[in-house]
Design a protein around this motif. Structure first.
Motif, PDB file in Angstrom:
ATOM      1  N   ARG A 200     -17.567 -49.820 -58.645  1.00  0.00           N
ATOM      2  CA  ARG A 200     -16.966 -49.196 -57.376  1.00  0.00           C
ATOM      3  C   ARG A 200     -15.944 -48.115 -58.239  1.00  0.00           C
ATOM      4  O   ARG A 200     -15.212 -48.567 -59.067  1.00  0.00           O
ATOM      5  CB  ARG A 200     -15.838 -50.760 -58.047  1.00  0.00           C
TER       6      ARG A 200
ATOM      7  N   THR B  30     -23.836 -52.279 -60.613  1.00  0.00           N
ATOM      8  CA  THR B  30     -22.832 -52.449 -59.268  1.00  0.00           C
ATOM      9  C   THR B  30     -21.441 -51.463 -59.514  1.00  0.00           C
ATOM     10  O   THR B  30     -21.183 -52.423 -60.775  1.00  0.00           O
ATOM     11  CB  THR B  30     -22.706 -53.368 -58.364  1.00  0.00           C
TER      12      THR B  30
ATOM     13  N   GLY C 191     -22.145 -52.701 -45.358  1.00  0.00           N
ATOM     14  CA  GLY C 191     -22.504 -51.885 -46.227  1.00  0.00           C
ATOM     15  C   GLY C 191     -23.849 -51.479 -45.596  1.00  0.00           C
ATOM     16  O   GLY C 191     -24.899 -52.183 -44.240  1.00  0.00           O
TER      17      GLY C 191
ATOM     18  N   PHE D 282     -20.850 -48.872 -54.668  1.00  0.00           N
ATOM     19  CA  PHE D 282     -22.448 -48.530 -55.242  1.00  0.00           C
ATOM     20  C   PHE D 282     -23.782 -49.610 -55.567  1.00  0.00           C
ATOM     21  O   PHE D 282     -23.046 -49.580 -56.497  1.00  0.00           O
ATOM     22  CB  PHE D 282     -22.615 -46.540 -55.772  1.00  0.00           C
TER      23      PHE D 282
ATOM     24  N   ILE E 141     -15.256 -48.273 -51.756  1.00  0.00           N
ATOM     25  CA  ILE E 141     -16.636 -48.029 -51.915  1.00  0.00           C
ATOM     26  C   ILE E 141     -17.683 -48.127 -53.275  1.00  0.00           C
ATOM     27  O   ILE E 141     -16.875 -48.120 -54.071  1.00  0.00           O
ATOM     28  CB  ILE E 141     -16.971 -47.205 -50.943  1.00  0.00           C
TER      29      ILE E 141
ATOM     30  N   LEU F  52     -24.610 -49.266 -50.241  1.00  0.00           N
ATOM     31  CA  LEU F  52     -23.405 -49.045 -50.355  1.00  0.00           C
ATOM     32  C   LEU F  52     -23.228 -49.864 -49.498  1.00  0.00           C
ATOM     33  O   LEU F  52     -23.184 -50.359 -48.762  1.00  0.00           O
ATOM     34  CB  LEU F  52     -23.383 -47.632 -49.952  1.00  0.00           C
TER      35      LEU F  52
END
Length: 346
Positions: A285, A283, A152, A57, A55, A140
């Motif tokens: 991870r 971002t 996402g 963000f 994932i 996300l």
């Protein structure tokens, strides 16, 4: 013969000991002597940790420029001296309308001396305004590593400032229109899909698209407004700062609009809110391995304590690191700064 038998027995003991030393144990309790003499098989990250590590963000802000535009097909414009323009239906000039941006209000029209009237039957009528946006955008996504496709969603909260509406025709006869909505908060929720298309060292070019819905805020009468989905197409330039952290710049173009119904049956007024954005953000991870628990540990690579594997606690989030050998100090101090100008750095 006894000498040869003794040599063979000694070799057998040595080979047995060597095989034991090279052996790996599944658990610490299976080792018969202290672990520092053995290589215990490492336990990797848990299944939940592996899932979370997929994932990514994202958080960004920036600037947007919206062209707020609409046409007035099926209506006319009445411009009385020293007043703002009003709309009317061609069949009834006395019935007027105002606030057709957010909520249509009916009001009577009085044609004063020196008034100017224009009908959409004979010419194209409409108004246009420029608005600026300050977005806060959260995303996300997961990356399907086999195909490098990103899937996402996200949410955007934008402050939107609306300027005066200028007529698209007869600007010398029709004055500007000031809506009662000078600013509002625009909320957007969307699905996203994208993929990297080009890489140059630590820079990555990514194309993506967002599709979703939006809310115009409490200043708009949503009971008379019909919205569709919106589309946003962007190209992001990402800079890999480390294994888990990236900075990016994303210009994009967005297409959206809505229709507002009139109090009586008849044609609706279509509004377009197409916009251009530049977002700047980062971002992150979630790492697959836990951070090393030992504060005094200076290992720069992925390593183990006992049978547990950890990532280095010396890896800064803003700096690229190779998890296999570390890159905290790729250049010696004697080659940095003013020292690099010396012929003999020693």
């Amino acid at each position: 013969m006894k000498r040869y038998a003794a040599i063979i027995a000694l070799l057998t003991v040595m080979l047995t000991t060597a095989s034991d030393v090279l052996a790996q144990y599944e658990n610490e309790k299976d080792a018969s002597i202290p672990l520092e003499y053995f290589y215990v098989k490492r336990q990797g990250p848990s299944g939940l940790r592996k899932i979370l590590s997929k994932i990514t963000f994202g958080l960004s802000t920036g600037y947007g420029n919206t062209t707020f535009k609409h046409s007035l097909d099926g209506f006319g414009v009445l411009q009385n001296p020293d007043s703002m323009p009003k709309l009317f239906r061609p069949a009834s000039t006395a019935s007027g309308y105002s606030n057709w941006i957010n909520r249509v209000q009916s009001s009577g029209n009085t044609v004063q001396p020196g008034a100017f009237l224009a009908n959409s039957d004979t010419t194209e009528l409409g108004f246009k305004s420029k608005a600026f946006n300050i977005p806060i955008r959260a995303t996300l996504h997961v990356e399907i590593s086999r195909y490098k496709i990103r899937l996402g969603g996200g949410y955007s909260f934008e402050y939107t400032n609306v300027g005066d509406f200028k007529p698209t025709n007869y600007s010398d006869q029709i004055s500007t229109y000031s809506s009662e909505v000078s600013s509002f908060f625009l909320k957007k929720y969307f699905l996203m899909v994208g993929a990297p298309v080009y890489r140059y060292n630590e820079y990555l070019l990514v194309v993506d698209a967002n599709v979703g819905g939006y809310k115009l805020g409490s200043k708009f009468d949503n009971s008379v407004i019909k919205k569709g989905i919106y589309f946003n197409f962007g190209v992001a330039v990402e800079r890999e700062m480390s294994e888990y952290f990236r900075l990016f710049v994303r210009p994009s173009y967005e297409i959206k609009g809505y229709k507002i119904s009139m109090p009586e049956s008849g044609p609706s007024i279509s509004h377009k809110l197409n916009a251009f954005y530049i977002n700047v953000g980062a971002t992150y991870r979630i790492p697959e391995l836990r951070r090393c628990f030992l504060k005094t540990c200076h290992a720069q690579m992925n390593h183990a304590h006992g049978n547990r594997e950890y990532r280095s606690r010396r890896h800064p989030i803003y700096k690229k690191q190779n998890p296999h050998y570390g890159e905290n100090y790729p250049n010696l101090i004697k080659y940095k700064g003013k020292n690099k100008k010396k012929l003999n750095p020693y």
